[in-house]
Structure formats: C-alpha cells, structure tokens
Design an enzyme around this catalytic site. Structure first.
Site, PDB file in Angstrom:
ATOM      1  CE  LYS A 109     -25.156   2.862 -38.763  1.00  0.00           C
ATOM      2  NZ  LYS A 109     -23.789   2.501 -38.537  1.00  0.00           N
TER       3      LYS A 109
ATOM      4  CE1 TYR B  35     -25.469 -21.977 -14.052  1.00  0.00           C
ATOM      5  CE2 TYR B  35     -26.109 -19.891 -15.051  1.00  0.00           C
ATOM      6  CZ  TYR B  35     -26.279 -21.255 -14.911  1.00  0.00           C
ATOM      7  OH  TYR B  35     -27.256 -21.891 -15.613  1.00  0.00           O
TER       8      TYR B  35
END
Ligand code: PLP
Length: 354
Positions: free
Chosen positions: A39, A246
């Site tokens: 999955k 940043y």
C-alpha cells in the site's frame, strides 16, 4: 561511487526486497504464506516494482489499503491474490471486485465473492468488536479468510499483544472452519512471535528492509532497500555571524564552508529536520545548517574543503564507511521509519535497480 549529479533520487534495490522476503519466508512454517503489503505506493518504494520483487522472493499474496491501489496493480499485470485491507465505500467495493481483489469485511454491507472477516481484538480501528456477529458473518460461503490486526506488536513486553492473540484464537475456534485463511501478523508480530503466524503473515515495513521496532534492521537480518541522494549544487565560504536559510536559524560561529543541496520539504525531506540531521558527503557526516526549505537544504562542511560542486550527498543510505538509516531520520523527527519513506513525494525520482 561515481554518479551523475541529480537533485533528488530514491534508489530502490529490488534485490534487497527480494532477499528480505526470502528471509521472512524462511522464518515461517512450510505452509505459512507471506503476504507483501504494498500500500501507499509500496511504502514509497513503488508498488508494482515492490510487488514483483516480493513475489520473486517468495511472497504469494499482496495487500493494499485501497481499491484504487488494487486496480493499479492489476493494470500493471500483477495477477496474484490481492487483499484490500482498508474501509470500502460501495463504489470502492465495485472497483475492488472488478480488480478481482479480496476484501476485508466486518459488516454484511461488504459484498463480494472473497471476503476476509476482521475481528477487532484490540486495535480499536477497523473490524468489528462484536464477537458473535463476526462469528455469524464468517459462516457465509463468500468468506475465505479470518483476520485481525495487532496494536502493539512493535512494543515487546506489552500485555495487549498476548490478549489480542488469545481473543483471535478464540474467534478462529468459534468459527470452526478449516477452509479459510487465518492471518493476523504484521512485520513486528512476524518477527516477534511464531504463534502469531497462522496461515499467512502480512508484512510491509520488513520487506523494505526497515525495522518495525525502529532499531537497526540488520538485527532482524533485513537490508534497507531505499537510499536517498542529492548532490552538492554550490559551496560557499561563510564568516562568523553570517547565516544560511530562511529566518537565520543557523549562523556561522567560526569561518566555515556551506554546501547548498537541492532537496527540501517539497521532496519529503521534512522541515522539522532543520538544524536536526546529518548527511554524508565525501564519505563523512555533516550536519544540516539552517532551515529546510521547499527545494533546498544547506549543510555545514566545516573546514572540509575537499567537497566540490557535483559531489554526491547521501541523506539515507551508505557512503564511505558510514550510513544513515531511515530509522535515524525518524528518531530525529520523533516519528517512525514508515513515515520517512512514505513522505517522499513524486518529485523524487525512483530509480529501481537490482
Ligand atoms: C491490516 C494491516 N496488516 C498489515 C500491515 C503491515 O504492517 P507492517 O508494515 O508493520 O508490517 C498493515 C500496515 O499498517 C495493516 O494495516
């Protein structure tokens, strides 16, 4: 190792998946089957590739979470027995039936020719807690399997695991059919307790060579299949007080070299790794310096001036004599290896190799 620089590549060693499956198989009794759980795009490894490698390694079943995942495997020519483990709307059930997939059922609303009745023995998620209703449901001719799922198989020493196992045994006995496939174990339960193996085990994380206990996979004789690499796109000199990234969340305290590496949270290299993980460059560990941005990270090379533009950067995997496991990254993030692998976005090229 020589390499052509590429910004974000997950290299998937299909041989490792195959060998992990073969090793898991060798832990099982002769007639116990291995179901490979593929999955979420094979836990980020590529579902179709992972499925084929697992089958080559001795898996005889596949499992997914959604009907669309089953449909996708069929579209790619995968013909083995396939179990959809998740909750299914009526529309999903139609898709699953068309994909000739087995379905998990815990109410009579799930309609199909091949159903696996799920008793909730303590996971408290999918499945019914109503023992008698589950036993009644399991008498139907369309029922081909009985299952449950453990909540704490990865926590050795807990007491719920044993209680879940006992409850499931009672269920199997009360149903009293010997023509159904009985299965309960995930990877952790498979490694932890042969009593949980029954007719089939459903292994996900272990087939990819990650450790369900968050430890070193080698301890359980598993090989990581996935490595994640990028490259050095720029090397710059920084003076004390200068910052990278940043928000200036890292500043040089002494003269140093900084590498810019083009991989970021847009690739699944999570922002919470800001100032909080190492990578391998030139066979040596170096810490991330500054905020992880969407497309880039910056790495403090210290005085390691041997690093040049184009050098390979290993974020998960081996380089030189060192290695970084998905389990290490997970610990830094306060999460599990499953999430580290699943987080890698489609922008990361998957390179399947043997
Ligand atoms: C019902 C069920 N069985 C088996 C598995 C495989 O678990 P693991 O990856 O821990 O082996 C999962 C995955 O979460 C699952 O939901």
């Amino acid at each position: 190792m020589t390499h052509a620089p590429e910004r974000a590549v997950a290299r998937i060693d299909l041989g490792a998946i195959e060998r992990n499956c073969a090793r898991l198989r060798s832990r099982l009794k002769g007639r116990t089957e291995l179901c490979a759980v593929v999955k979420a795009d094979g836990y980020g490894h590529g579902a179709v590739w992972a499925a084929r490698a697992a089958l080559a390694g001795g898996a005889t079943w596949l499992a997914v979470a959604t009907a669309a995942e089953a449909e996708d495997l069929r579209r790619h020519g995968v013909s083995e027995r396939l179990l959809v483990m998740g909750a299914l709307t009526r529309e999903d059930q139609r898709t699953a039936r068309e994909a000739r997939a087995d379905m998990v059922a815990w109410t009579p609303e799930v309609k199909g020719e091949r159903l696996h009745v799920k008793l909730d023995t303590g996971m408290g998620r999918l499945g019914t807690k109503d023992f008698d209703a589950a036993v009644r449901l399991a008498q139907s001719d369309s029922v081909v399997g009985l299952m449950t799922h453990f909540a704490t198989a990865d926590e050795p020493g807990d007491d719920l695991f044993a209680r879940q196992l006992e409850r499931f045994r009672e269920f199997v006995a009360a149903v009293g059919r010997d023509d159904v496939l009985v299965h309960a174990a995930n990877s952790a339960a498979t490694l932890r307790d042969p009593a949980a193996h029954f007719d089939m085990v459903r292994c996900g994380i272990a087939i990819y060579g990650m450790d369900p206990f968050g430890d070193d996979p080698a301890r359980s004789d598993l090989e990581p299949a996935l490595s994640l690499t990028s490259y050095v796109a720029a090397v710059k000199r920084f003076q004390p007080g200068e910052s990278a990234g940043y928000g200036r969340r890292w500043r040089a305290s002494e003269p140093t070299w900084i590498a810019a590496v083009p991989i970021g949270y847009g690739d699944g290299w999570r922002r919470a790794l800001t100032n909080n993980c190492d990578v391998l460059i030139g066979g040596r560990r170096h810490p991330l310096a500054g905020t992880v941005s969407m497309d880039n990270v910056t790495v403090d090379l210290g005085s390691d001036t041997g690093v040049t533009v184009g050098d390979e950067v290993v974020l998960i995997g081996r380089q030189g004599g060192d290695r970084i496991l998905a389990e290490e990254v997970a610990r830094r993030l306060g999460t599990i290896n499953y999430e580290v692998a699943c987080a890698l976005t489609p922008r990361v090229r998957r390179l399947h190799v043997r």
